[in-house]
Design an enzyme around this catalytic site. Structure first.
Site, short mmCIF file in Angstrom:
data_model
loop_
_atom_site.label_atom_id
_atom_site.label_comp_id
_atom_site.label_asym_id
_atom_site.label_seq_id
_atom_site.Cartn_x
_atom_site.Cartn_y
_atom_site.Cartn_z
N ASN A 10 2.63 -14.71 -18.63
CA ASN A 10 3.44 -14.47 -17.43
C ASN A 10 4.88 -14.23 -17.87
OD1 ASN A 10 4.76 -14.49 -15.02
ND2 ASN A 10 4.30 -16.63 -14.50
N LYS A 12 7.30 -13.48 -16.11
CA LYS A 12 8.25 -13.86 -15.05
C LYS A 12 9.27 -12.72 -14.87
CE LYS A 12 7.10 -18.61 -15.91
NZ LYS A 12 7.46 -20.02 -15.88
N HIS A 94 2.00 -19.53 -8.05
CA HIS A 94 2.81 -20.11 -9.12
C HIS A 94 3.84 -21.06 -8.50
CE1 HIS A 94 5.59 -20.56 -12.42
NE2 HIS A 94 4.61 -20.15 -13.21
N GLU A 96 6.83 -21.51 -9.07
CA GLU A 96 8.13 -20.90 -8.75
C GLU A 96 8.07 -20.18 -7.40
OE1 GLU A 96 8.43 -18.88 -12.52
OE2 GLU A 96 8.66 -20.84 -13.46
N GLU A 164 -0.97 -26.05 -13.75
CA GLU A 164 0.37 -26.01 -14.32
C GLU A 164 1.19 -27.15 -13.73
OE1 GLU A 164 1.31 -21.78 -15.86
OE2 GLU A 164 2.07 -21.98 -13.83
N GLY A 170 8.50 -24.55 -18.48
CA GLY A 170 9.80 -24.15 -18.99
C GLY A 170 10.67 -25.30 -19.47
N SER A 210 4.86 -24.96 -21.04
CA SER A 210 5.41 -25.15 -22.39
C SER A 210 4.37 -25.01 -23.49
CB SER A 210 6.13 -26.51 -22.48
OG SER A 210 7.22 -26.54 -21.60
O1 G3H Z 1 3.18 -19.14 -15.76
C1 G3H Z 1 3.53 -19.76 -16.76
C2 G3H Z 1 4.06 -21.10 -16.67
O2 G3H Z 1 5.01 -21.21 -15.66
C3 G3H Z 1 4.48 -21.70 -17.97
O3 G3H Z 1 5.77 -21.30 -18.36
O4 G3H Z 1 5.25 -21.50 -20.78
O5 G3H Z 1 7.57 -21.04 -20.00
O6 G3H Z 1 6.51 -23.29 -19.64
P1 G3H Z 1 6.31 -21.80 -19.77
#
Ligand code: G3H
Length: 247
Positions: A10, A12, A94, A96, A164, A170, A210
């Site tokens: 992802n 983002k 998600h 977010e 998640e 993150g 993460s």
């Molecule tokens: O969609 C992915 C997740 O939000 C994980 O994000 O690997 O940056 O913690 P991250």
């Protein structure tokens, strides 16, 4: 039926035409484990660039889609339009989207139904906040989010569930293997009890939060961890190591 390992990237709201082409070129040239299903989700603006650039064993996903198929919804993209453009996957729910854009369990469920009806496959994200984990209600939160979807759909065969934990996204604070395995096991039990034993056996439950090249192998060895949804590390060359976590 054995569940095929699944790794999603992802991106983002990151990247440029140039950087996304470079990430895809790197993936195209890498030795990716053929036993892993690989899906990358660039920002909407770059979906068609990615679709053209990626070799066919790398699938493309949107990061969101609206419930209606067309109409006066400025700024939105519909599941029908994604299908029309040749995009097979969408990420929905998600954290977010839930937190920053106010998407309720019901909105996520409506979007999931619209996406499945249009013919998309869905990476359905669920997970608890730190407060919820500390309150001991991780299982209740995940089940509440899943129940909302179950109220709107009956066929789970085109859904990958991404667990998640919000506190791990993150933050560099990855869930331990035991925490991930325990949550995934609960989700699989929910599928067995509330959907069907077939759905429990066949649905991929992937972990996100993460994940990186250093921590992926141990998590990947857990019985109910069927892959990963990767954020930050999907923009880096180490994404290849995550795809190959079980090789
Ligand atoms: O969609 C992915 C997740 O939000 C994980 O994000 O690997 O940056 O913690 P991250």
């Amino acid at each position: 039926m054995a569940r095929k390992f699944f790794v999603g990237g992802n991106f983002k709201m990151n990247g440029t035409v140039k950087s996304i082409q470079s990430i895809i070129e790197n993936l195209n040239n890498a030795q990716l484990d053929p036993n892993t299903e690989v899906v990358i989700a660039p920002p909407a603006l770059y979906l068609l660039t990615a679709l053209t650039a990626a070799k066919s064993h790398i699938q493309i996903s949107a990061q969101n889609a609206y419930t209606a198929s067309s109409g006066a919804f400025t700024g939105e993209i519909s599941a029908t339009q994604l299908v029309d453009a040749g995009i097979p996957w969408v990420i929905l729910g998600h954290s977010e989207r839930r937190t920053l854009f106010g998407e309720s369990d019901e909105v996520v469920a409506d979007k999931t139904k619209a996406a499945l009806d249009a013919g998309l496959s869905v990476i359905l994200c669920i997970g608890e906040t730190l407060n919820e984990r500390e309150a001991g209600i991780t299982k209740d939160v995940c089940e509440r989010q899943l129940e909302a979807v179950k109220a709107k759909i009956s066929d789970w065969s085109k859904i990958v569930i991404a667990y998640e934990p919000v506190w791990a996204i993150g933050t560099g604070k990855v869930a331990t293997c035991q925490q991930a395995q325990s949550a995934h096991k609960d989700i699989r039990s929910w599928l067995a009890n509330k959907v069907s034993s077939k759905a429990a056996e066949e649905t991929r439950i992937i972990y996100g939060g993460s994940v990186n090249a250093g921590n992926c192998k141990e998590s990947a060895s857990q019985e109910d961890v069927d892959g990963f949804l990767v954020g930050g590390a999907s923009l880096k060359p180490e994404f290849v190591d995550i795809v190959n976590a079980t090789a």
